[in-house]
Motif scaffolding. Structure first.
Motif, short mmCIF file in Angstrom:
data_model
loop_
_atom_site.label_atom_id
_atom_site.label_comp_id
_atom_site.label_asym_id
_atom_site.label_seq_id
_atom_site.Cartn_x
_atom_site.Cartn_y
_atom_site.Cartn_z
N TYR A 121 -31.94 -41.08 -6.07
CA TYR A 121 -30.84 -40.53 -6.86
C TYR A 121 -31.08 -39.05 -7.14
O TYR A 121 -30.15 -38.23 -7.05
CB TYR A 121 -30.69 -41.30 -8.17
N ASN A 122 -32.30 -38.70 -7.51
CA ASN A 122 -32.60 -37.30 -7.82
C ASN A 122 -32.33 -36.39 -6.63
O ASN A 122 -31.89 -35.24 -6.79
CB ASN A 122 -34.06 -37.16 -8.26
N ARG A 123 -32.57 -36.90 -5.41
CA ARG A 123 -32.31 -36.09 -4.21
C ARG A 123 -30.82 -35.85 -3.99
O ARG A 123 -30.43 -34.93 -3.26
CB ARG A 123 -32.92 -36.77 -2.97
N HIS A 124 -30.00 -36.70 -4.59
CA HIS A 124 -28.54 -36.58 -4.42
C HIS A 124 -27.87 -36.03 -5.68
O HIS A 124 -26.67 -36.21 -5.86
CB HIS A 124 -27.95 -37.94 -4.06
N PHE A 125 -28.64 -35.37 -6.52
CA PHE A 125 -28.12 -34.84 -7.79
C PHE A 125 -26.87 -33.99 -7.57
O PHE A 125 -25.92 -34.03 -8.36
CB PHE A 125 -29.21 -34.02 -8.49
N HIS A 126 -26.84 -33.23 -6.48
CA HIS A 126 -25.72 -32.32 -6.20
C HIS A 126 -24.40 -33.05 -6.00
O HIS A 126 -23.33 -32.45 -6.15
CB HIS A 126 -26.03 -31.49 -4.95
N ASP A 153 -18.93 -33.36 -14.39
CA ASP A 153 -18.79 -33.47 -15.84
C ASP A 153 -19.96 -34.25 -16.44
O ASP A 153 -20.48 -33.91 -17.50
CB ASP A 153 -17.47 -34.15 -16.21
N ASP A 154 -20.38 -35.29 -15.76
CA ASP A 154 -21.45 -36.15 -16.27
C ASP A 154 -22.79 -35.43 -16.31
O ASP A 154 -23.64 -35.74 -17.15
CB ASP A 154 -21.59 -37.42 -15.42
N THR A 155 -23.00 -34.51 -15.41
CA THR A 155 -24.31 -33.85 -15.32
C THR A 155 -24.34 -32.52 -16.06
O THR A 155 -25.34 -31.78 -15.98
CB THR A 155 -24.69 -33.61 -13.85
N ARG A 156 -23.29 -32.21 -16.83
CA ARG A 156 -23.22 -30.92 -17.51
C ARG A 156 -24.38 -30.74 -18.50
O ARG A 156 -25.01 -29.69 -18.57
CB ARG A 156 -21.89 -30.77 -18.23
N MET A 157 -24.69 -31.81 -19.27
CA MET A 157 -25.77 -31.71 -20.26
C MET A 157 -27.12 -31.52 -19.57
O MET A 157 -27.98 -30.76 -20.04
CB MET A 157 -25.82 -32.94 -21.16
N MET A 158 -27.32 -32.20 -18.43
CA MET A 158 -28.57 -32.05 -17.70
C MET A 158 -28.73 -30.61 -17.21
O MET A 158 -29.82 -30.02 -17.31
CB MET A 158 -28.62 -33.02 -16.51
N VAL A 202 -32.46 -29.15 -16.09
CA VAL A 202 -33.17 -30.20 -15.34
C VAL A 202 -32.21 -30.76 -14.29
O VAL A 202 -31.00 -30.76 -14.47
CB VAL A 202 -33.68 -31.34 -16.25
N ASN A 203 -32.76 -31.23 -13.20
CA ASN A 203 -31.93 -31.83 -12.16
C ASN A 203 -32.51 -33.16 -11.69
O ASN A 203 -32.32 -33.56 -10.54
CB ASN A 203 -31.74 -30.87 -10.98
N ASP A 204 -33.23 -33.82 -12.61
CA ASP A 204 -33.69 -35.17 -12.31
C ASP A 204 -33.74 -35.97 -13.61
O ASP A 204 -33.92 -35.40 -14.70
CB ASP A 204 -35.04 -35.18 -11.61
N LEU A 205 -33.58 -37.28 -13.50
CA LEU A 205 -33.44 -38.15 -14.67
C LEU A 205 -34.72 -38.26 -15.47
O LEU A 205 -34.68 -38.40 -16.70
CB LEU A 205 -32.97 -39.53 -14.21
N PRO A 230 -37.89 -36.89 -21.68
CA PRO A 230 -39.32 -36.55 -21.71
C PRO A 230 -40.24 -37.68 -22.16
O PRO A 230 -41.44 -37.67 -21.84
CB PRO A 230 -39.38 -35.37 -22.69
N ILE A 231 -39.72 -38.67 -22.90
CA ILE A 231 -40.57 -39.77 -23.40
C ILE A 231 -40.65 -40.92 -22.40
O ILE A 231 -41.18 -41.98 -22.71
CB ILE A 231 -40.09 -40.29 -24.77
N LEU A 232 -40.13 -40.70 -21.19
CA LEU A 232 -40.15 -41.74 -20.17
C LEU A 232 -41.52 -41.88 -19.53
O LEU A 232 -42.15 -40.89 -19.16
CB LEU A 232 -39.11 -41.43 -19.09
N LYS A 233 -41.99 -43.13 -19.40
CA LYS A 233 -43.23 -43.44 -18.69
C LYS A 233 -42.90 -44.37 -17.54
O LYS A 233 -42.20 -45.36 -17.71
CB LYS A 233 -44.24 -44.12 -19.63
N LEU A 234 -43.40 -44.04 -16.35
CA LEU A 234 -43.15 -44.85 -15.16
C LEU A 234 -44.29 -45.83 -14.96
O LEU A 234 -45.45 -45.43 -14.84
CB LEU A 234 -43.00 -43.94 -13.93
N SER A 235 -43.96 -47.12 -14.94
CA SER A 235 -44.96 -48.18 -14.78
C SER A 235 -44.90 -48.70 -13.36
O SER A 235 -44.08 -49.58 -13.06
CB SER A 235 -44.72 -49.30 -15.80
#
Length: 468
Positions: free
Chosen positions: A292-297, A302-307, A312-315, A320-325
């Motif tokens: 998904y991050n590779r297809h950010f463009h 409208d949905d990505t305006r805040m990002m 930032v251009n990845d979820l 910032p408090i995200l941990k990948l398990s």
């Protein structure tokens, strides 16, 4: 001579999952989707499953999108002799290896466990019906293309994908069947997206058609207003925090997990998220999020305006408090967190995956909260919990359900009733509609409303063949 074509509804008729339709055109055979029926004992289903055709006789597969209920039988199709091309969008082609390898890996792991159990009991063991290499061969057969580009898979057949707005790469399939004395325009909606949800664009509108296969998952109801849904989600998170427990979200690795990460990011930046840590406990969801991050463009602007405002251009960076398990050890370590955590884990319908292990350790504690954010098919553990079952069996143990269960339907990536009606009504040419991908009640309600709009509409029946 006229067009010599017919279509048979093999799966996805009278039920939500198992999408599969056989198109026969001038001696050629083409599958529209090749999906699994979900909600059953998958080992048993794999081993008793028989295609209603010879896989080696199929000339091509046209895939609407990568969800397992639309693509999951492809490794078995290849294992049984299919060697043709698989036509799909570029987004789907990137997602397929992640989903199919994971699906086959879990099958082989479960089969190994069942064979050990059978051996101890002196019962018959079973050879696998497919291997990881079959999932890899699926990827090698993919012929990826972009939206809105006309291609020619077979003589007399033209294909164009339009954006369905459901998940990354999801497509409305448009087919033009040509004969010497005419042409028929067949449209398969795939899964139509919910315009209110984030990241994906709105579904494309089709100008005209002769025959339309249209999904009907939410044919009997509309979704809540998105703002109300987000507020309800936020309130459930607040309630869980005040209860002193954790939040468990069974999420589909593809699509829903990425949307939930986005909404959590929004709440975090608005200062409304009280939990201090979020775990994405799904290797597949992590891998898909990278796609998904590779297809950010290509996401809805409208949905990505805040990002973009946060630069930032990845979820993952957006939260910032995200941990990948990723590892099993990472997943087990989550049990050390007794409160203040949000755990997003697969599978979305709770039929397996890491979420059921979290249930074993946490479902019996009344301080914990369970939030369902996606459709739960009949026969799944998720559906039983949504329906209020108070005692379940996991890993041979009885588990009391004391955690509070929340069901939040407005996050659905499927079009609601109103969106389905609007999409259908805008198609010119007075097409014949066939409703697929829905439970009978939803289809009957939608059929009645469409007929009131003047549409010619029938409910597809499994095994039914229609001339084209």
């Amino acid at each position: 001579m006229p067009i010599n074509a017919q279509l048979t509804f093999i799966g996805g008729a009278g039920q939500v999952t198992g999408s599969c339709y056989l198109l026969e055109l001038n001696g050629k055979k083409v599958l529209l989707d090749c999906g699994m029926v979900q909600g059953r004992d998958q080992i048993r289903e794999w081993h008793k499953f028989r295609f209603q055709f010879k896989p080696k006789d199929i000339d091509a597969v046209i895939l609407s999108h990568a969800h397992i209920d639309h693509s999951g039988l492809l490794p078995l199709l290849v294992a049984k002799g299919f060697q043709g091309k698989i036509y799909c969008t570029k987004g789907t082609a990137e997602l397929l290896p992640v989903l199919l390898k994971d699906s086959v890996f879990l099958y082989l792991k479960d089969l190994e466990w069942q064979n050990r159990k059978a051996a101890r009991a002196g019962k018959k063991q079973h050879d696998p019906v497919m291997q990881i290499i079959d999932a890899e061969r699926v990827s090698a057969l993919c012929e990826a293309t972009t939206y809105n580009k006309r291609i020619h898979p077979l003589p007399g057949l033209e294909l164009e994908f339009s954006d369905a707005g459901h998940i990354l790469g999801s497509a409305i399939v448009q087919l033009w069947l040509k004969g010497q004395q005419g042409m028929r325009h067949l449209v398969f909606s795939g899964d139509l997206g919910n315009p209110a949800t984030v990241l994906m664009n709105d579904p494309a509108q089709i100008s005209s058609a002769d025959i339309v296969l249209m999904e009907s998952t939410y044919g009997d109801r509309n979704h809540k207003v998105l703002e109300d849904t987000v507020n309800e989600f936020s309130a459930a998170l607040d309630e869980a925090y005040e209860s002193g427990g954790n939040v468990f979200i069974p999420a589909f690795a593809l699509g829903r997990s990425q949307e939930i990460l986005y909404y959590l990011g929004v709440l975090y930046h608005q200062g409304k998220l009280k939990q201090k840590i979020v775990f994405l406990d799904s290797p597949m969801a992590i891998a898909i999020t990278e796609v998904y991050n590779r297809h950010f463009h290509s996401f809805d602007q409208d949905d990505t305006r805040m990002m973009k405002k946060k630069q930032v251009n990845d979820l993952a960076s957006f939260l910032p408090i995200l941990k990948l398990s990723e590892s099993a050890e990472d997943s087990m370590a989550i049990n050390r967190f007794k409160q203040g955590a949000i755990i997003i884990a697969g599978s979305g319908m709770c039929n397996g995956g890491r979420i059921v292990h979290h249930f074993k350790h946490n479902l019996w504690k009344n301080s914990n909260h369970l939030i369902f954010v996606g459709f739960q098919a009949q026969g799944t553990l998720g559906r039983r919990l949504v329906d209020g079952e108070q005692r379940i069996k996991l890993f041979g143990q009885d588990i009391m359900v004391k955690a509070k269960v929340h069901t939040i339907g407005g996050f659905s990536a499927h079009a609601g009733q109103s969106e389905l009606l609007q999409w259908a009504q805008a198609i010119g040419g007075h097409p014949q509609f066939y409703l697929v991908h829905g439970e009978p009640k939803a289809q009957e309600v939608l059929q009645s409303l469409m007929q009131q709009q003047g549409c010619a509409v029938a409910i597809a029946e499994q095994g039914q063949t229609i001339p084209l």
